[in-house]
Motif scaffolding. Structure first.
Motif, PDB file in Angstrom:
ATOM      1  N   MET A 120     -88.873-106.807  52.001  1.00 13.41           N
ATOM      2  CA  MET A 120     -88.742-108.256  52.180  1.00 13.41           C
ATOM      3  C   MET A 120     -89.841-109.021  51.426  1.00 13.41           C
ATOM      4  SD  MET A 120     -86.167-109.029  54.225  1.00 13.41           S
ATOM      5  CE  MET A 120     -86.572-110.584  54.958  1.00 13.41           C
ATOM      6  N   ALA A 121     -91.007-108.400  51.231  1.00 13.16           N
ATOM      7  CA  ALA A 121     -92.119-109.069  50.563  1.00 13.16           C
ATOM      8  C   ALA A 121     -91.867-109.252  49.072  1.00 13.16           C
ATOM      9  CB  ALA A 121     -93.404-108.276  50.784  1.00 13.16           C
ATOM     10  N   HIS A 122     -90.962-108.475  48.500  1.00 13.22           N
ATOM     11  CA  HIS A 122     -90.731-108.504  47.052  1.00 13.22           C
ATOM     12  C   HIS A 122     -89.312-108.970  46.693  1.00 13.22           C
ATOM     13  CE1 HIS A 122     -94.508-106.349  46.890  1.00 13.22           C
ATOM     14  NE2 HIS A 122     -93.990-105.418  47.705  1.00 13.22           N
ATOM     15  N   MET A 123     -88.795-109.913  47.451  1.00 13.50           N
ATOM     16  CA  MET A 123     -87.427-110.390  47.232  1.00 13.50           C
ATOM     17  C   MET A 123     -87.246-111.023  45.856  1.00 13.50           C
ATOM     18  SD  MET A 123     -86.243-112.115  50.740  1.00 13.50           S
ATOM     19  CE  MET A 123     -84.906-111.360  51.613  1.00 13.50           C
ATOM     20  N   GLU A 124     -88.204-111.824  45.422  1.00 10.24           N
ATOM     21  CA  GLU A 124     -88.079-112.566  44.167  1.00 10.24           C
ATOM     22  C   GLU A 124     -87.989-111.638  42.962  1.00 10.24           C
ATOM     23  OE1 GLU A 124     -87.423-115.776  44.248  1.00 10.24           O
ATOM     24  OE2 GLU A 124     -87.616-115.558  46.413  1.00 10.24           O
ATOM     25  N   GLN A 125     -88.688-110.492  43.008  1.00  9.40           N
ATOM     26  CA  GLN A 125     -88.673-109.575  41.870  1.00  9.40           C
ATOM     27  C   GLN A 125     -87.362-108.792  41.777  1.00  9.40           C
ATOM     28  OE1 GLN A 125     -91.949-107.961  43.604  1.00  9.40           O
ATOM     29  NE2 GLN A 125     -93.431-109.341  42.625  1.00  9.40           N
ATOM     30  N   SER A 126     -86.549-108.821  42.830  1.00  5.89           N
ATOM     31  CA  SER A 126     -85.313-108.035  42.857  1.00  5.89           C
ATOM     32  C   SER A 126     -84.079-108.827  42.435  1.00  5.89           C
ATOM     33  CB  SER A 126     -85.099-107.481  44.265  1.00  5.89           C
ATOM     34  OG  SER A 126     -86.196-106.672  44.643  1.00  5.89           O
ATOM     35  N   LYS A 127     -84.224-110.137  42.189  1.00  6.51           N
ATOM     36  CA  LYS A 127     -83.059-110.944  41.803  1.00  6.51           C
ATOM     37  C   LYS A 127     -82.462-110.497  40.478  1.00  6.51           C
ATOM     38  CE  LYS A 127     -83.542-115.104  44.415  1.00  6.51           C
ATOM     39  NZ  LYS A 127     -83.289-116.510  44.465  1.00  6.51           N
ATOM     40  N   HIS A 128     -83.289-109.875  39.623  1.00  7.56           N
ATOM     41  CA  HIS A 128     -82.782-109.427  38.314  1.00  7.56           C
ATOM     42  C   HIS A 128     -81.715-108.344  38.476  1.00  7.56           C
ATOM     43  CE1 HIS A 128     -84.678-105.438  38.030  1.00  7.56           C
ATOM     44  NE2 HIS A 128     -85.610-105.977  38.806  1.00  7.56           N
ATOM     45  N   ILE A 129     -81.699-107.633  39.586  1.00  7.28           N
ATOM     46  CA  ILE A 129     -80.688-106.594  39.823  1.00  7.28           C
ATOM     47  C   ILE A 129     -79.294-107.219  39.875  1.00  7.28           C
ATOM     48  CG2 ILE A 129     -79.841-104.875  41.472  1.00  7.28           C
ATOM     49  CD1 ILE A 129     -82.798-104.407  42.242  1.00  7.28           C
ATOM     50  N   ALA A 184     -74.078-108.613  37.299  1.00  9.08           N
ATOM     51  CA  ALA A 184     -73.124-109.606  36.788  1.00  9.08           C
ATOM     52  C   ALA A 184     -72.952-109.463  35.276  1.00  9.08           C
ATOM     53  CB  ALA A 184     -73.584-111.009  37.139  1.00  9.08           C
ATOM     54  N   GLU A 185     -74.031-109.126  34.578  1.00  2.66           N
ATOM     55  CA  GLU A 185     -73.978-108.942  33.128  1.00  2.66           C
ATOM     56  C   GLU A 185     -73.103-107.751  32.749  1.00  2.66           C
ATOM     57  OE1 GLU A 185     -74.365-109.860  29.337  1.00  2.66           O
ATOM     58  OE2 GLU A 185     -75.243-111.063  30.940  1.00  2.66           O
ATOM     59  N   LYS A 186     -73.159-106.667  33.536  1.00  4.85           N
ATOM     60  CA  LYS A 186     -72.346-105.467  33.279  1.00  4.85           C
ATOM     61  C   LYS A 186     -70.853-105.769  33.410  1.00  4.85           C
ATOM     62  CE  LYS A 186     -75.765-102.095  34.791  1.00  4.85           C
ATOM     63  NZ  LYS A 186     -76.136-101.537  33.507  1.00  4.85           N
ATOM     64  N   LEU A 187     -70.512-106.732  34.280  1.00  6.72           N
ATOM     65  CA  LEU A 187     -69.109-107.078  34.513  1.00  6.72           C
ATOM     66  C   LEU A 187     -68.686-108.382  33.828  1.00  6.72           C
ATOM     67  CD1 LEU A 187     -68.962-106.195  38.302  1.00  6.72           C
ATOM     68  CD2 LEU A 187     -68.066-104.851  36.419  1.00  6.72           C
ATOM     69  N   SER A 188     -69.558-108.924  32.965  1.00 10.06           N
ATOM     70  CA  SER A 188     -69.293-110.243  32.375  1.00 10.06           C
ATOM     71  C   SER A 188     -68.041-110.268  31.497  1.00 10.06           C
ATOM     72  CB  SER A 188     -70.498-110.717  31.569  1.00 10.06           C
ATOM     73  OG  SER A 188     -70.732-109.822  30.492  1.00 10.06           O
ATOM     74  N   PRO A 202     -75.960-116.169  43.264  1.00  5.94           N
ATOM     75  CA  PRO A 202     -76.773-115.423  44.238  1.00  5.94           C
ATOM     76  C   PRO A 202     -77.497-116.362  45.192  1.00  5.94           C
ATOM     77  CG  PRO A 202     -77.086-114.552  42.032  1.00  5.94           C
ATOM     78  CD  PRO A 202     -76.259-115.783  41.896  1.00  5.94           C
ATOM     79  N   LYS A 203     -77.368-116.071  46.483  1.00  5.74           N
ATOM     80  CA  LYS A 203     -77.948-116.939  47.511  1.00  5.74           C
ATOM     81  C   LYS A 203     -78.588-116.072  48.586  1.00  5.74           C
ATOM     82  CE  LYS A 203     -76.693-120.539  50.780  1.00  5.74           C
ATOM     83  NZ  LYS A 203     -75.592-121.174  51.481  1.00  5.74           N
TER      84      LYS A 203
END
Length: 164
Positions: A122-131, A136-140, A149-150
């Motif tokens: 939970m402390a590192h939520m911001e760094q995981s948004k790239h996943i 989404a890029e793989k399925l673009s 993402p929310k």
């Protein structure tokens, strides 16, 4: 409502072959339908005056049921499938999940992608948004982001749909 059940003062009457016969009393309309050997059916009760048609009632009901059945046949139910990810997912696991999501999207379903956090993650939520962005890029090529993402509680969610 058919035949004697029609109790309005006057009705707009349509003949068997679709021509307008005009506004008349239900008695006169019923007389015309009896001469033709069929029924007088109220089609549009909310109009002013109500619209009645001279038609065979059994055939009329059959046609309505058939139209309803055809409409139901053409209807497509869209399911929402879910793919769950974790913040420390490896590249190959992400590719596997993307392939399963690709199958869902090709079938015509929506895909809800959930990135779930547990404990110290939970402390590192911001760094995981790239996943989610990578996913989404793989399925673009076949999918677009319907819901961005929310953050909701302990997870980040997004919804993907088929490109039109």
């Amino acid at each position: 409502m058919i035949n004697e059940q029609i109790r309005d003062k006057e009705v707009r009457v349509i003949g068997e072959d679709g021509e307008m016969l005009g506004v008349m009393s239900p008695k006169d309309a019923l007389k015309l339908s009896r001469e033709a050997g069929v029924d007088l059916v109220k089609i549009v009760p909310n109009a002013a005056p109500p619209v009645c048609k001279i038609v065979d009632y059994g055939k009329y009901k059959y046609e309505l049921a058939r139209k309803e059945k055809d409409a139901k046949k053409k209807q497509r139910v869209i399911d929402i499938k879910e793919v769950r990810l974790s913040p420390n997912i490896e590249e190959n696991d992400l590719n596997t999940k993307a392939n399963s999501a690709r199958k869902f999207i090709e079938k015509g379903d929506k895909v809800k992608v959930t990135l779930k956090f547990r404990g110290r993650e939970m402390a590192h939520m911001e760094q995981s948004k790239h996943i989610l962005d990578d996913f989404a890029e793989k399925l673009s090529d076949i999918a677009q982001i319907e819901k961005a993402p929310k953050l909701e509680g302990r997870s980040i969610m997004m919804v993907l749909t088929e490109k039109r």
